[in-house]
Scaffold this motif. Structure first.
Motif, PDB file in Angstrom:
ATOM      1  N   THR A 167       1.263   0.865 -13.590  1.00  0.00           N
ATOM      2  CA  THR A 167       0.258   1.850 -13.194  1.00  0.00           C
ATOM      3  C   THR A 167      -0.258   1.452 -11.823  1.00  0.00           C
ATOM      4  N   GLU A 168      -0.048   2.318 -10.836  1.00  0.00           N
ATOM      5  CA  GLU A 168      -0.418   2.005  -9.455  1.00  0.00           C
ATOM      6  C   GLU A 168      -1.299   3.115  -8.893  1.00  0.00           C
ATOM      7  N   GLN A 169      -2.262   2.709  -8.084  1.00  0.00           N
ATOM      8  CA  GLN A 169      -3.126   3.678  -7.409  1.00  0.00           C
ATOM      9  C   GLN A 169      -2.468   4.101  -6.101  1.00  0.00           C
ATOM     10  N   LEU A 170      -2.178   5.397  -5.994  1.00  0.00           N
ATOM     11  CA  LEU A 170      -1.579   5.925  -4.767  1.00  0.00           C
ATOM     12  C   LEU A 170      -2.637   6.250  -3.718  1.00  0.00           C
ATOM     13  N   LEU A 171      -3.668   6.972  -4.139  1.00  0.00           N
ATOM     14  CA  LEU A 171      -4.753   7.363  -3.247  1.00  0.00           C
ATOM     15  C   LEU A 171      -6.080   7.255  -3.977  1.00  0.00           C
ATOM     16  N   PRO A 172      -7.157   6.836  -3.320  1.00  0.00           N
ATOM     17  CA  PRO A 172      -7.198   6.367  -1.932  1.00  0.00           C
ATOM     18  C   PRO A 172      -6.425   5.063  -1.757  1.00  0.00           C
ATOM     19  N   GLN A 179     -10.467   6.997   1.989  1.00  0.00           N
ATOM     20  CA  GLN A 179     -11.815   7.444   1.644  1.00  0.00           C
ATOM     21  C   GLN A 179     -12.020   7.379   0.124  1.00  0.00           C
ATOM     22  N   VAL A 180     -12.995   6.590  -0.286  1.00  0.00           N
ATOM     23  CA  VAL A 180     -13.330   6.458  -1.702  1.00  0.00           C
ATOM     24  C   VAL A 180     -14.421   7.455  -2.029  1.00  0.00           C
ATOM     25  N   ARG A 181     -14.112   8.388  -2.925  1.00  0.00           N
ATOM     26  CA  ARG A 181     -15.070   9.418  -3.305  1.00  0.00           C
ATOM     27  C   ARG A 181     -15.435   9.273  -4.776  1.00  0.00           C
ATOM     28  N   LYS A 231      -8.752  10.986  -6.790  1.00  0.00           N
ATOM     29  CA  LYS A 231      -7.967   9.770  -7.029  1.00  0.00           C
ATOM     30  C   LYS A 231      -6.607  10.175  -7.586  1.00  0.00           C
ATOM     31  N   VAL A 232      -5.578   9.437  -7.186  1.00  0.00           N
ATOM     32  CA  VAL A 232      -4.216   9.708  -7.656  1.00  0.00           C
ATOM     33  C   VAL A 232      -3.632   8.417  -8.211  1.00  0.00           C
ATOM     34  N   GLU A 233      -3.164   8.475  -9.458  1.00  0.00           N
ATOM     35  CA  GLU A 233      -2.558   7.319 -10.117  1.00  0.00           C
ATOM     36  C   GLU A 233      -1.085   7.620 -10.407  1.00  0.00           C
TER      37      GLU A 233
END
Length: 296
Positions: A190-195, A71-73, A172-174
């Motif tokens: 640097t990676e996006q964990l969530l969403p 889910q993108v918020r 969002k979690v980076e």
């Protein structure tokens, strides 16, 4: 000309330091071998898991409102997982992570940072100390994972991250960490964990769609795989960081040992010059005294 006793004391001090740095280099080399083996064994599993997830999740991750992982918020509150080391004396290893997180905040989350909506989850005492001094809000219960680095401990951090994202505490979690390449090279990632987004194919890789038969269902399988994939991603980042830390420390201690050797050469040369000057001065005083006696 420096005093002989002072130079001799400095030589003794540098020699002691050189012995310490040499011992630390040997310890780091022993730890590096073990940590390198762990990340080398972990990477194929993580890559295969991502490949399976890529084949399964494209339909699920594109517009599936029931899948809360994707889910993108609106990005109001941001959680940044900063992976550093627990100890120093490893060159620019920790500084690279701090600068990477700072740059990420300045370039992407400046507005959220001004409102106090950027929270740091430090894994490693150095990042906790750095961001704590700069008055960032911290989630510090996972600081000491490197003292006993296991998948179970990494999973605890992963469970917390998924829980707070699902509850809407963060949008969002980076993840920021150093990836191990070789003994002398670490790559900041640097990676996006969530969403969760569908993983991009690697450069040069050919995308192949496999027609799976799903049991019980594709959605249930994906929803079971994604949490495991997130935990594996965090654990892989910790293993990468641990190997990179040992490589950086080994390189730093090797350079420190070399520098101590160069400094010893200079100090010994200075000591010999001072000693020679002192002996010459004594000879001149003796000769001067003898001449004075003759003239008397």
């Amino acid at each position: 000309m420096p005093n002989l006793k002072e130079v001799k004391n400095r030589i003794t001090s540098v020699m002691s330091t050189q012995q310490i740095t040499k011992a630390m280099k040997m310890v780091a080399a022993a730890k590096l071998r073990k940590s390198q083996d762990r990340i080398t064994q972990m990477r194929p599993y993580a890559q295969k898991l991502n490949a399976i997830l890529r084949n399964l999740s494209e339909a699920q991750l594109s517009g599936d409102s029931d899948n809360w992982y994707s889910q993108v918020r609106e990005e109001k509150r941001i959680l940044i997982v900063a992976v550093s080391s627990d100890r120093g004396l490893c060159g620019s290893f920790n500084t690279t992570v701090m600068k990477g997180v700072t740059r990420l905040i300045q370039e992407k989350y400046e507005a959220q940072s001004r409102q106090g909506n950027v929270v740091i989850l430090p894994i490693g005492k150095k990042s906790a100390e750095y961001f704590g001094k700069r008055k960032y809000e911290l989630v510090d219960q996972y600081t000491g994972l490197f003292s006993s680095l296991t998948f179970a401990h990494a999973s605890e951090a992963g469970e917390y991250i998924m829980k707070v994202f699902r509850e809407g505490k963060f949008d969002k979690v980076e993840l920021v960490y150093n990836e191990f390449k070789n003994v002398a090279t670490q790559i900041l990632r640097t990676e996006q964990l969530l969403p969760v987004v569908s993983p991009e194919p690697q450069t040069g890789a050919t995308s192949s769609q496999i027609d799976y038969i799903y049991q019980p269902s594709q959605q249930e399988i994906v929803e079971a795989l994604i949490p495991n994939s997130l935990k594996v991603q965090i654990f892989k980042a910790l293993l990468d960081s641990n190997a990179a830390e040992n490589g950086a420390r080994m390189t730093a201690m090797d350079k420190a040992t070399e520098n101590a050797g160069e400094l010893l050469k200079e100090l010994k040369l200075s000591y010999n010059r001072s000693r020679q000057a002192a002996i010459t001065k004594e000879i001149l005083e003796i000769v001067g005294g003898a001449e004075a006696l003759k003239s008397a």
